[in-house]
Design a protein around this motif. Structure first.
Motif, PDB file in Angstrom:
ATOM      1  N   TYR A 176      26.987  13.665  15.421  1.00  0.00           N
ATOM      2  CA  TYR A 176      26.579  14.837  16.201  1.00  0.00           C
ATOM      3  C   TYR A 176      27.797  15.736  16.384  1.00  0.00           C
ATOM      4  O   TYR A 176      28.425  15.742  17.454  1.00  0.00           O
ATOM      5  CB  TYR A 176      26.021  14.403  17.560  1.00  0.00           C
ATOM      6  N   PRO A 177      28.189  16.473  15.354  1.00  0.00           N
ATOM      7  CA  PRO A 177      29.462  17.212  15.394  1.00  0.00           C
ATOM      8  C   PRO A 177      29.567  18.239  16.524  1.00  0.00           C
ATOM      9  O   PRO A 177      30.679  18.565  16.938  1.00  0.00           O
ATOM     10  CB  PRO A 177      29.536  17.885  14.022  1.00  0.00           C
ATOM     11  N   TRP A 178      28.464  18.722  17.043  1.00  0.00           N
ATOM     12  CA  TRP A 178      28.544  19.684  18.154  1.00  0.00           C
ATOM     13  C   TRP A 178      29.129  19.062  19.420  1.00  0.00           C
ATOM     14  O   TRP A 178      29.593  19.765  20.296  1.00  0.00           O
ATOM     15  CB  TRP A 178      27.178  20.311  18.449  1.00  0.00           C
ATOM     16  N   THR A 179      29.129  17.735  19.488  1.00  0.00           N
ATOM     17  CA  THR A 179      29.730  17.074  20.655  1.00  0.00           C
ATOM     18  C   THR A 179      31.250  17.175  20.643  1.00  0.00           C
ATOM     19  O   THR A 179      31.890  16.942  21.668  1.00  0.00           O
ATOM     20  CB  THR A 179      29.314  15.592  20.738  1.00  0.00           C
ATOM     21  N   GLN A 180      31.825  17.544  19.517  1.00  0.00           N
ATOM     22  CA  GLN A 180      33.277  17.642  19.392  1.00  0.00           C
ATOM     23  C   GLN A 180      33.864  18.755  20.256  1.00  0.00           C
ATOM     24  O   GLN A 180      35.044  18.718  20.588  1.00  0.00           O
ATOM     25  CB  GLN A 180      33.679  17.892  17.934  1.00  0.00           C
ATOM     26  N   ARG A 181      33.049  19.720  20.641  1.00  0.00           N
ATOM     27  CA  ARG A 181      33.593  20.871  21.379  1.00  0.00           C
ATOM     28  C   ARG A 181      34.244  20.485  22.702  1.00  0.00           C
ATOM     29  O   ARG A 181      35.033  21.227  23.249  1.00  0.00           O
ATOM     30  CB  ARG A 181      32.526  21.931  21.578  1.00  0.00           C
TER      31      ARG A 181
ATOM     32  N   ASP B  47      23.022  15.870  27.619  1.00  0.00           N
ATOM     33  CA  ASP B  47      22.375  15.173  26.509  1.00  0.00           C
ATOM     34  C   ASP B  47      23.389  14.376  25.690  1.00  0.00           C
ATOM     35  O   ASP B  47      23.037  13.417  25.018  1.00  0.00           O
ATOM     36  CB  ASP B  47      21.629  16.159  25.606  1.00  0.00           C
ATOM     37  N   ASN B  48      24.662  14.747  25.780  1.00  0.00           N
ATOM     38  CA  ASN B  48      25.695  14.005  25.051  1.00  0.00           C
ATOM     39  C   ASN B  48      25.812  12.568  25.538  1.00  0.00           C
ATOM     40  O   ASN B  48      26.169  11.677  24.770  1.00  0.00           O
ATOM     41  CB  ASN B  48      27.047  14.704  25.167  1.00  0.00           C
ATOM     42  N   PHE B  49      25.507  12.330  26.793  1.00  0.00           N
ATOM     43  CA  PHE B  49      25.544  10.958  27.308  1.00  0.00           C
ATOM     44  C   PHE B  49      24.510  10.095  26.589  1.00  0.00           C
ATOM     45  O   PHE B  49      24.766   8.953  26.252  1.00  0.00           O
ATOM     46  CB  PHE B  49      25.295  10.931  28.822  1.00  0.00           C
ATOM     47  N   ARG B  50      23.331  10.669  26.355  1.00  0.00           N
ATOM     48  CA  ARG B  50      22.278   9.939  25.652  1.00  0.00           C
ATOM     49  C   ARG B  50      22.673   9.689  24.203  1.00  0.00           C
ATOM     50  O   ARG B  50      22.464   8.596  23.671  1.00  0.00           O
ATOM     51  CB  ARG B  50      20.958  10.704  25.702  1.00  0.00           C
ATOM     52  N   LEU B  51      23.263  10.689  23.572  1.00  0.00           N
ATOM     53  CA  LEU B  51      23.685  10.525  22.180  1.00  0.00           C
ATOM     54  C   LEU B  51      24.735   9.419  22.057  1.00  0.00           C
ATOM     55  O   LEU B  51      24.666   8.590  21.134  1.00  0.00           O
ATOM     56  CB  LEU B  51      24.232  11.847  21.633  1.00  0.00           C
ATOM     57  N   LEU B  52      25.680   9.398  22.968  1.00  0.00           N
ATOM     58  CA  LEU B  52      26.704   8.351  22.950  1.00  0.00           C
ATOM     59  C   LEU B  52      26.081   6.987  23.222  1.00  0.00           C
ATOM     60  O   LEU B  52      26.448   5.993  22.590  1.00  0.00           O
ATOM     61  CB  LEU B  52      27.811   8.656  23.955  1.00  0.00           C
ATOM     62  N   ALA B  53      25.131   6.931  24.138  1.00  0.00           N
ATOM     63  CA  ALA B  53      24.447   5.662  24.424  1.00  0.00           C
ATOM     64  C   ALA B  53      23.727   5.145  23.181  1.00  0.00           C
ATOM     65  O   ALA B  53      23.775   3.946  22.875  1.00  0.00           O
ATOM     66  CB  ALA B  53      23.463   5.841  25.583  1.00  0.00           C
ATOM     67  N   ASP B  54      23.075   6.046  22.453  1.00  0.00           N
ATOM     68  CA  ASP B  54      22.392   5.643  21.212  1.00  0.00           C
ATOM     69  C   ASP B  54      23.392   5.092  20.200  1.00  0.00           C
ATOM     70  O   ASP B  54      23.130   4.081  19.540  1.00  0.00           O
ATOM     71  CB  ASP B  54      21.627   6.816  20.603  1.00  0.00           C
ATOM     72  N   CYS B  55      24.524   5.748  20.078  1.00  0.00           N
ATOM     73  CA  CYS B  55      25.562   5.273  19.148  1.00  0.00           C
ATOM     74  C   CYS B  55      26.105   3.922  19.592  1.00  0.00           C
ATOM     75  O   CYS B  55      26.386   3.059  18.757  1.00  0.00           O
ATOM     76  CB  CYS B  55      26.685   6.307  19.040  1.00  0.00           C
ATOM     77  N   LEU B  56      26.237   3.730  20.870  1.00  0.00           N
ATOM     78  CA  LEU B  56      26.723   2.452  21.391  1.00  0.00           C
ATOM     79  C   LEU B  56      25.757   1.323  21.038  1.00  0.00           C
ATOM     80  O   LEU B  56      26.184   0.234  20.641  1.00  0.00           O
ATOM     81  CB  LEU B  56      26.925   2.544  22.904  1.00  0.00           C
TER      82      LEU B  56
END
Length: 147
Positions: free
Chosen positions: A36-41, A102-111
């Motif tokens: 999810y490259p947009w999280t890099q910001r 929403d980034n918290f959810r994305l990180l949780a999914d990756c975890l």
């Protein structure tokens, strides 16, 4: 308030007892930033994030991934009051850092993906369900201060 069964508590504690924080945390955060490259910001001050290799080798990303994973220990120790446990952290991410919740959810999914890969068949469907519930409560608590 979330109700936890004894089996859910046991499953979540089992997962955390098997975690290598210094590798799982960095791998999950790196995966999130790559997929999810947009999280890099939110990591502009972390140096070179131009490609997957740079992200995976970035010591600041690795350190933050470990920090995030250790931050979940607070929820583990306060499973009956995760919302209040993360109130100040939610406010920090909302008011000061302006992180998209929403980034918290994305990180949780990756975890979950990283842990499933590490634990293999030991990461049973019941264990995954308990851990997904746990992460969902954490994500909700972290997003609580957003308007």
């Amino acid at each position: 308030m979330v109700e936890w069964t004894d089996d859910e508590r046991a499953a979540i504690n089992t997962i955390f007892s098997k975690l290598d924080y210094d590798s799982v945390g960095p791998e999950a955060l790196s995966r999130c930033l790559i997929v999810y490259p947009w999280t890099q910001r939110y990591f502009g001050g972390f140096g070179n994030l131009y490609n997957a290799e740079a992200i995976m080798c970035n010591p600041m990303i690795a350190a933050h991934g470990t920090l995030v994973l250790h931050g979940l220990d607070r929820a583990l120790k306060n499973m009956d009051d995760i919302k209040n446990t993360y109130a100040a952290l939610s406010e920090l991410h909302s008011e000061k850092l302006h992180v998209d919740p929403d980034n918290f959810r994305l990180l949780a999914d990756c975890l979950v993906v990283v842990i499933a890969g590490r634990m293999g068949y030991e990461f049973s469907p019941d264990m995954q369900a308990a851990f997904a519930k746990f992460l969902s409560v954490v994500v909700s608590a972290l997003g609580r201060q957003y308007h």
